[in-house]
Design a protein around this motif. Structure first.
Motif, PDB file in Angstrom:
ATOM      1  N   THR A   1       1.025  -1.106   0.036  1.00 25.58           N
ATOM      2  CA  THR A   1       0.127   0.553   0.050  1.00 25.58           C
ATOM      3  C   THR A   1       0.652   0.906   0.070  1.00 25.58           C
ATOM      4  O   THR A   1       0.798   2.185  -0.264  1.00 25.58           O
TER       5      THR A   1
ATOM      6  N   GLU B   1      -4.449   7.471   5.378  1.00 29.01           N
ATOM      7  CA  GLU B   1      -4.947   6.606   4.269  1.00 29.01           C
ATOM      8  C   GLU B   1      -3.763   5.398   4.337  1.00 29.01           C
ATOM      9  O   GLU B   1      -5.063   3.920   4.157  1.00 29.01           O
TER      10      GLU B   1
ATOM     11  N   ARG C   1      -5.622   3.131   7.162  1.00 30.35           N
ATOM     12  CA  ARG C   1      -7.157   2.853   7.166  1.00 30.35           C
ATOM     13  C   ARG C   1      -6.709   2.067   5.937  1.00 30.35           C
ATOM     14  O   ARG C   1      -7.976   0.903   5.704  1.00 30.35           O
ATOM     15  N   ARG C   2      -6.009   1.309   5.214  1.00 25.19           N
ATOM     16  CA  ARG C   2      -6.376   0.198   4.420  1.00 25.19           C
ATOM     17  C   ARG C   2      -5.395  -0.482   4.706  1.00 25.19           C
ATOM     18  O   ARG C   2      -6.181  -2.202   4.390  1.00 25.19           O
TER      19      ARG C   2
ATOM     20  N   ASP D   1      -6.593  -4.447   4.756  1.00 21.44           N
ATOM     21  CA  ASP D   1      -5.519  -6.108   4.188  1.00 21.44           C
ATOM     22  C   ASP D   1      -4.982  -6.623   5.722  1.00 21.44           C
ATOM     23  O   ASP D   1      -4.901  -8.152   5.288  1.00 21.44           O
TER      24      ASP D   1
END
Length: 313
Positions: free
Chosen positions: A187, A261, A264-265, A269
């Motif tokens: 990411t 971000e 959050r991702r 995951d």
């Protein structure tokens, strides 16, 4: 089932009406600074699952990530979050440690390249440079992955990039990096405007292993707080699985500096990789991985499984 549910409700009612009991204190030493890998622990804290088990848990971020298991072995902490490969090595060093549970039940470690680069398959690594942070297990893991396609460590050039894995790959300093986490570095690379590709060790010759586990001092495995801790973590993990958005909201309320971000991702995951039954264990998995470490020369002997694991009754 209905009787069971009624009995649980009855017990809950009794507990609610009973006089408040003093909480039992417990110190939990993390492997790294707080991040989405620790979601079940933070959820257990923020949503009251530790408190429901009568525990007051102090969560401690390490000044030195190598120290938590050693501190627990020395009696200067109750539970440490650690790594299965590290546990095998520390048992070899005769540290008095035992695993009591699992936090992340699959590898997160991976080998990452840029998707638009020249490496499309592992065999394309021949003659290329590979960045790493920590030698030892990462070397063994890389060596086995290379052997799975007919290559060896001698076919690549290793470069110590410290912990700048994503940066070294993005800058072109190296062609690939080993030891990158699939739930973070991939990411991070995408946020920087590129796309990465991960090769997973468990799909390329390396026996599957638990990425993150809970270890305690082997002389204190009968401490009743540990069963309460694992019960709270299990309940929190189920809540997290069923209500990821609510759990995330509680997480960033407690740690607002992590509301970005990347985290959050990573939160999304990592969700599928948490152990839903943290106290459960597969002896065969640990024996197979121990045999792999022995074959790689990282340990001399594979110890008896129950000498370093607490098996649920």
């Amino acid at each position: 089932m209905k009787k069971h549910l009624l009995s649980l409700a009855f017990v809950a009612g009794l507990l609610a009406s009973a006089p408040a009991q003093a909480s039992e204190k417990l110190t939990l030493l993390l492997d790294w600074f707080i991040n989405p890998d620790h979601a079940p622990l933070i959820t257990a804290q923020t949503k009251g699952y530790f408190a429901a088990e009568g525990l007051e848990v102090e969560i401690v971020e390490p000044a030195d990530p190598a120290m938590p298991p050693k501190l627990v072995a020395a009696g200067r902490g109750d539970i440490a979050v650690s790594y299965q490969p590290t546990l095998h090595a520390q048992i070899e060093e005769e540290l008095p440690l035992k695993r009591i549970g699992t936090l992340v039940e699959t590898p997160l470690n991976s080998l990452i390249v840029l998707k638009d680069g020249p490496i499309k398959e592992l065999k394309d690594l021949k003659g290329k440079t590979i960045g790493f942070s920590v030698s030892g297990f990462e070397d063994a893991m890389l060596g086995e992955m290379l052997r799975s396609v007919g290559l060896s460590i001698d076919d690549v050039e290793l470069v110590n990039v410290n912990f700048a894995l994503s940066g070294s790959l993005l800058s072109g300093q190296v062609d690939a990096v080993i030891g990158a986490y699939r739930n973070f570095e991939l990411t991070q690379i995408e946020i920087e405007g590129k796309e990465g590709k991960a090769f997973f060790p468990e799909e390329n010759g390396v026996p599957v292993f638990d990425e993150l586990i809970y270890v305690v001092n082997g002389d204190k495995v009968d401490d009743p707080r540990y069963a309460k801790f694992l019960a709270a973590v299990e309940a929190a993990t189920i809540y997290l699985t069923n209500h990821p958005d609510a759990a995330w909201a509680a997480f960033i309320e407690a740690y607002p500096h992590l509301n970005d971000e990347l985290n959050r991702r990573a939160w999304v995951d990592t969700l599928p990789r948490f152990a839903k039954r943290p106290a459960a264990i597969d002896p065969g998995r640990y024996d197979r991985f121990g045999a792999f470490l022995k074959a790689e020369g990282l340990i001399d002997e594979v110890p008896p499984f129950d000498s370093y694991n607490v098996v649920p009754e």
